[in-house]
Design a protein around this motif. Structure first.
Motif, short mmCIF file in Angstrom:
data_model
loop_
_atom_site.label_atom_id
_atom_site.label_comp_id
_atom_site.label_asym_id
_atom_site.label_seq_id
_atom_site.Cartn_x
_atom_site.Cartn_y
_atom_site.Cartn_z
N ILE A 29 30.84 -0.63 -25.43
CA ILE A 29 30.87 -0.28 -26.87
C ILE A 29 30.12 -1.33 -27.66
O ILE A 29 29.36 -1.01 -28.59
N ARG A 30 30.29 -2.59 -27.28
CA ARG A 30 29.54 -3.65 -28.00
C ARG A 30 28.04 -3.42 -27.84
O ARG A 30 27.27 -3.57 -28.77
N LYS A 31 27.62 -2.99 -26.63
CA LYS A 31 26.18 -2.72 -26.41
C LYS A 31 25.74 -1.54 -27.28
O LYS A 31 24.63 -1.54 -27.82
N MET A 32 26.60 -0.50 -27.36
CA MET A 32 26.26 0.67 -28.18
C MET A 32 26.06 0.25 -29.63
O MET A 32 25.10 0.64 -30.29
N ILE A 33 26.99 -0.58 -30.13
CA ILE A 33 26.91 -0.99 -31.54
C ILE A 33 25.62 -1.80 -31.77
O ILE A 33 24.92 -1.61 -32.75
N SER A 34 25.31 -2.66 -30.78
CA SER A 34 24.11 -3.50 -30.94
C SER A 34 22.84 -2.63 -30.94
O SER A 34 21.96 -2.80 -31.80
N ALA A 35 22.75 -1.68 -29.99
CA ALA A 35 21.56 -0.81 -29.93
C ALA A 35 21.49 0.05 -31.20
O ALA A 35 20.41 0.26 -31.77
N HIS A 36 22.65 0.51 -31.65
CA HIS A 36 22.68 1.35 -32.86
C HIS A 36 22.17 0.57 -34.07
O HIS A 36 21.39 1.08 -34.87
N THR A 37 22.60 -0.70 -34.17
CA THR A 37 22.19 -1.51 -35.33
C THR A 37 20.67 -1.66 -35.35
O THR A 37 20.03 -1.52 -36.40
N LEU A 95 14.12 0.46 -26.27
CA LEU A 95 15.37 0.69 -27.01
C LEU A 95 15.88 2.11 -26.77
O LEU A 95 17.08 2.33 -26.55
N ILE A 96 14.97 3.05 -26.76
CA ILE A 96 15.36 4.45 -26.53
C ILE A 96 15.92 4.60 -25.11
O ILE A 96 16.93 5.27 -24.90
N GLU A 97 15.26 3.96 -24.15
CA GLU A 97 15.76 4.04 -22.77
C GLU A 97 17.15 3.42 -22.65
O GLU A 97 18.01 3.93 -21.95
N GLU A 98 17.35 2.32 -23.39
CA GLU A 98 18.67 1.67 -23.38
C GLU A 98 19.74 2.64 -23.91
O GLU A 98 20.81 2.79 -23.32
N VAL A 99 19.41 3.34 -25.00
CA VAL A 99 20.38 4.29 -25.57
C VAL A 99 20.65 5.42 -24.58
O VAL A 99 21.80 5.83 -24.38
N GLU A 121 3.69 7.64 -36.08
CA GLU A 121 4.23 7.21 -34.79
C GLU A 121 5.45 6.32 -35.03
O GLU A 121 5.55 5.67 -36.08
N PHE A 122 6.35 6.30 -34.08
CA PHE A 122 7.54 5.45 -34.19
C PHE A 122 7.13 4.02 -33.87
O PHE A 122 6.04 3.77 -33.36
N HIS A 123 8.02 3.10 -34.18
CA HIS A 123 7.76 1.69 -33.97
C HIS A 123 7.23 1.40 -32.56
O HIS A 123 7.86 1.79 -31.59
#
Ligand code: HEM
Length: 487
Positions: free
Chosen positions: A225-233, A197-201, A189-191
């Motif tokens: 873009i800053r939000k994308m980078i943060s969620a990606h990290t 987090l998935i919904e945010e993406v 199972e995933f974390h």
């Protein structure tokens, strides 16, 4: 005063020049509403773009060219035009636009869904199809689906207090589908807690990024873009854990296991790098989780909204399975009404109503109109599936319309395309259908359902490429089978 007059005249002449230029170009291009300088048609998208575009297509026709800022976008809204784009001229339209989400979230488009059409896409598509989605693999993953759906049923029985405590089905269905896709893709199972987090993406996927519509402003950056980078990290850390676990468990010569092992073998052979491995895991999780969860949530909502349909579905399962045991996947082939319900839900609520954006890699003609190379392409499958010239009472939930119909959602009938068609058709179609049908059959058979609150809202909200219920489905569920069936 003189400067105000000069400014007025300048604006007027710019407006006139704009109108003349757009008129000249328009002759060979598809029709569309008048353009606003700079913005193009961005202001017409509204909060539910699939609906706004559908309304526009009723006025300007099934092949429209809109401008989202400086990005030309072909919008098709009829079966014939969809066939032209996804089938007849499939190769010319099989790519994806290079937009921020691919760059910042999917390792610069190293996944399958956002990568451009070419040798890398072909390799990844082949690996995915052979290693995850053959009939044999689908059969092998039956137990995973059974275990996870049983967990969901247990949760409802243990927490629903016999119909007295309300249950949030949206969250439960997301967790269920995430666990199934994760177990199939990387063996566990995933974390816990990663659903948010998935919904945010998913939400970020549809956010407006200035540089996507005005490429000359890309350098400006933006809060999105800053939000994308943060969620990606955050996601990257979880994905790296999965890669590390797989690397530490097996020496490369011993790997033979799951999808991630196969990808790591390709990495060993130097065919791909580790970012490709993580991008592919991310793709499966993102593309596979919410689509099935959203569809199941709509299916249950539509049945609750139409008690006669709910009773018919329950009666069918009672007759074939009885009330002494739960449905198993092998029963599904005998449950024709459930099959019709699933068809009807895919028609009314395709979770990706505009598919994923396609991209034209050469000039071509569609319905006699010139489509410039490098246009974005949106296929409005929602609009096609609600077209009154194709479907009787298109806005009504009528599963029986499929009883005598040979139309299926598998990409051959262009009036029903929830998974797309052609080269880019969803590779997870069979898994998605199995998940939705099996989960729905067990929920419908296992419980009597009541809405929490006065009435069941059927409003939609657009989140990225997905459209879901605006109000998460909160329900009361009372067990209806013999008590030993739940053990
Ligand atoms: C109800 C379930 C599902 C629906 C309605 C659905 C729908 C779609 C749609 C509309 C597309 C885009 C097609 C296009 O752009 O022309 C797509 C692509 C994709 N889907 Fe699904 N999907 C579902 C389930 C799944 C599952 C379970 C997985 C994997 C675990 C998956 C993986 C993918 C991938 C990887 C792509 C990108 C394919 C490519 O670009 O070549 N999907 N899906």
């Amino acid at each position: 005063m003189a400067s105000i007059v000069a400014l007025f005249l300048l604006t007027l002449s710019f407006g006139l020049l704009w109108r003349i230029l757009t008129k000249i170009v328009d002759r060979s291009l598809p029709p569309g509403p008048p353009r606003v300088p700079l913005l193009g048609h961005l202001h017409l998208l509204g909060v539910l773009p699939h609906k706004s575009l559908s309304d526009l297509s009723r006025r300007y026709g099934p092949v429209m060219l809109l401008w989202f800022g400086f990005a030309p976008t072909l919008v098709v809204s009829s079966p014939d035009a969809a066939r032209e784009v996804l089938c007849t001229q499939d190769l010319a339209f099989a790519s994806r636009p290079k937009i921020s989400i691919a760059k910042y979230m999917f390792y610069n488009g190293k996944d399958l869904a956002w990568t451009s059409y070419g040798p890398y896409w072909k390799l990844m598509r082949k690996v995915t199809t052979v290693e995850l989605f053959t009939a044999k693999r689908l059969e092998e993953s039956r137990m995973v689906r059974h275990t996870q759906v049983s967990k969901l049923i247990d949760f409802i029985v243990n927490n629903g207090q016999n119909g007295k405590a309300s249950i949030n089905m949206k969250v439960l269905l997301s967790i269920l589908n995430l666990n199934v896709v994760s177990s199939i893709t990387f063996g566990r199972e995933f974390h816990a807690g990663s659903v948010e987090l998935i919904e945010e993406v998913m939400r970020l996927m549809g956010s407006f990024v200035l540089g996507d519509c005005f490429p000359f402003l890309s350098w400006l950056g933006s809060p999105v873009i800053r939000k994308m980078i943060s969620a990606h990290t955050k996601l990257d850390q979880l994905l790296q854990e999965i890669v590390d676990e797989h690397k530490s468990k097996f020496k490369s010569s011993e790997r033979a296991g799951d999808f991630v092992d196969v990808l790591l073998s390709l990495e060993d052979q130097g065919e791909i790098d580790v970012q490709c491995v993580k991008a592919m895991i991310m793709d499966m999780i993102l593309a596979g989780t919410e689509t099935s969860a959203i569809t199941t949530e709509w299916a249950l909502s539509e049945l609750m909204n139409s008690p006669t349909c709910m009773i018919k579905a329950q009666k069918e399962i009672d007759t074939i399975v009885g009330r002494e045991r739960m449905v198993v996947e092998a029963d599904l082939c005998k449950l024709s009404y459930i099959h019709n319900v699933v068809n009807e839900v895919f028609r009314l609520h395709p979770p990706a109503p505009l598919l994923l954006p396609h991209h034209s890699t050469q000039d071509c003609l569609v319905n006699g109109y010139k489509i410039p190379k490098n246009s974005r392409v949106l296929v409005n499958v929602w609009s096609i599936a609600r077209d009154p010239s194709l479907w009787e009472s298109p806005n009504l939930f009528k599963p029986d319309r499929f009883a005598e119909s040979s139309i299926s959602f598998k990409g051959k009938n262009f009036e029903l395309l929830p998974f797309g068609s052609g080269r880019r058709i969803c590779p997870g179609l069979s898994l998605g259908v199995a998940m939705v049908s099996y989960t729905l059959a067990r929920l419908v058979h296992g419980f009597e359902w009541k809405v929490s609150g006065k009435e069941l809202s059927m409003d939609e909200i657009s989140e990225g490429v997905a459209v879901r219920r605006k109000v998460p489905l909160e329900v009361f569920a009372t067990p209806r089978l013999a008590s030993h069936a739940y053990l």
